[in-house]
Design a protein around this motif. Structure first.
Motif, PDB file in Angstrom:
ATOM      1  N   ALA A 278     -31.921  20.261  21.057  1.00 35.73           N
ATOM      2  CA  ALA A 278     -33.176  20.833  20.560  1.00 35.73           C
ATOM      3  C   ALA A 278     -33.887  19.884  19.599  1.00 35.73           C
ATOM      4  O   ALA A 278     -35.111  19.962  19.443  1.00 35.73           O
ATOM      5  CB  ALA A 278     -32.909  22.177  19.889  1.00 35.73           C
ATOM      6  N   ASP A 279     -33.133  18.984  18.988  1.00 39.21           N
ATOM      7  CA  ASP A 279     -33.716  18.025  18.050  1.00 39.21           C
ATOM      8  C   ASP A 279     -34.170  16.729  18.725  1.00 39.21           C
ATOM      9  O   ASP A 279     -34.672  15.834  18.068  1.00 39.21           O
ATOM     10  CB  ASP A 279     -32.703  17.674  16.947  1.00 39.21           C
ATOM     11  CG  ASP A 279     -32.442  18.849  16.012  1.00 39.21           C
ATOM     12  OD1 ASP A 279     -33.306  19.740  15.913  1.00 39.21           O
ATOM     13  OD2 ASP A 279     -31.363  18.860  15.380  1.00 39.21           O
ATOM     14  N   ARG A 280     -33.979  16.614  20.043  1.00 44.17           N
ATOM     15  CA  ARG A 280     -34.323  15.381  20.764  1.00 44.17           C
ATOM     16  C   ARG A 280     -35.753  15.466  21.291  1.00 44.17           C
ATOM     17  O   ARG A 280     -36.196  16.523  21.726  1.00 44.17           O
ATOM     18  CB  ARG A 280     -33.378  15.141  21.934  1.00 44.17           C
ATOM     19  CG  ARG A 280     -31.890  15.183  21.634  1.00 44.17           C
ATOM     20  CD  ARG A 280     -31.305  14.058  20.896  1.00 44.17           C
ATOM     21  NE  ARG A 280     -31.674  12.738  21.331  1.00 44.17           N
ATOM     22  CZ  ARG A 280     -31.107  11.655  20.800  1.00 44.17           C
ATOM     23  NH1 ARG A 280     -30.158  11.767  19.892  1.00 44.17           N
ATOM     24  NH2 ARG A 280     -31.494  10.454  21.189  1.00 44.17           N
ATOM     25  N   ALA A 281     -36.435  14.332  21.298  1.00 46.37           N
ATOM     26  CA  ALA A 281     -37.824  14.297  21.767  1.00 46.37           C
ATOM     27  C   ALA A 281     -37.958  13.654  23.147  1.00 46.37           C
ATOM     28  O   ALA A 281     -39.030  13.697  23.728  1.00 46.37           O
ATOM     29  CB  ALA A 281     -38.679  13.524  20.760  1.00 46.37           C
TER      30      ALA A 281
ATOM     31  N   ASP B 216     -27.870  22.723  20.189  1.00 44.16           N
ATOM     32  CA  ASP B 216     -28.594  22.516  18.931  1.00 44.16           C
ATOM     33  C   ASP B 216     -29.015  21.053  18.779  1.00 44.16           C
ATOM     34  O   ASP B 216     -30.128  20.766  18.339  1.00 44.16           O
ATOM     35  CB  ASP B 216     -27.742  22.932  17.730  1.00 44.16           C
ATOM     36  CG  ASP B 216     -27.538  24.435  17.640  1.00 44.16           C
ATOM     37  OD1 ASP B 216     -28.309  25.194  18.280  1.00 44.16           O
ATOM     38  OD2 ASP B 216     -26.602  24.855  16.934  1.00 44.16           O
ATOM     39  N   GLN B 217     -28.130  20.132  19.152  1.00 40.40           N
ATOM     40  CA  GLN B 217     -28.455  18.704  19.078  1.00 40.40           C
ATOM     41  C   GLN B 217     -29.583  18.358  20.048  1.00 40.40           C
ATOM     42  O   GLN B 217     -30.485  17.597  19.718  1.00 40.40           O
ATOM     43  CB  GLN B 217     -27.222  17.856  19.387  1.00 40.40           C
ATOM     44  CG  GLN B 217     -26.131  17.930  18.346  1.00 40.40           C
ATOM     45  CD  GLN B 217     -26.507  17.269  17.043  1.00 40.40           C
ATOM     46  OE1 GLN B 217     -27.343  16.368  17.003  1.00 40.40           O
ATOM     47  NE2 GLN B 217     -25.907  17.717  15.957  1.00 40.40           N
TER      48      GLN B 217
END
Length: 158
Positions: A91-94, A88-89
């Motif tokens: 998935a929030d990274r670019a 989940d973490q």
């Protein structure tokens, strides 16, 4: 997205608290050897567990690679964290190329989740073991395992 997953180098067997265990001389040498595997790759970020041995490993890697940015400490890479929460973490990274510095059993379970789609797979991750995964997006079962290297057989760049 390319993710490098590195288990910390060999640490002292005991300390007042597990989180305070420091790297041994062998652990420092292992980390330096694994930095050679990362040389030439375009890391965007180094994320590390707050535990001392992971912080020391990440800092050695950072210095060996002349990585200009600091190590980013995250509280979701500790030994007992849930690999699904890590997913989940992620998935929030670019970023395109990340290095995660963490611990067993999390690293083995995370590799299994990303590659096999579940946490039950067995991926041998000795101290300073390094896995490289490619995936179009962070999702269970979406990654291809490109390499799995341990310091005992690490030679040159991957």
């Amino acid at each position: 997205m390319r993710i490098w997953i590195l288990r910390h180098g060999q640490a002292e067997p005991t300390a007042t608290r597990d989180a305070e265990r420091a790297l041994t001389d062998v652990g420092r040498a292992e980390a330096i050897r694994m930095a050679e595997q990362l040389a030439g790759h375009s890391l965007d970020v180094i994320l590390a567990s707050p535990y001392r041995r992971a912080q020391q490993t990440a800092e050695l890697i950072r210095r060996e690679l002349n990585f200009r940015r600091g190590v980013t400490t995250v509280d979701w890479l500790t030994p007992e964290d849930d690999p699904m929460a890590v997913l989940d973490q992620l998935a929030d990274r670019a970023e395109d190329e990340l290095l995660l510095v963490s611990h067993q059993p999390l690293v083995g379970q995370l590799i299994s989740l990303l590659v096999d789609g579940h946490r039950q797979g067995h991926y041998s991750m000795p101290t300073a073991g390094l896995a490289c995964l490619d995936m179009p997006l962070p999702a269970a079962g979406a990654a291809d395992l490109l390499s799995l290297t341990n310091p005992a057989d690490a030679t040159g760049n991957s």
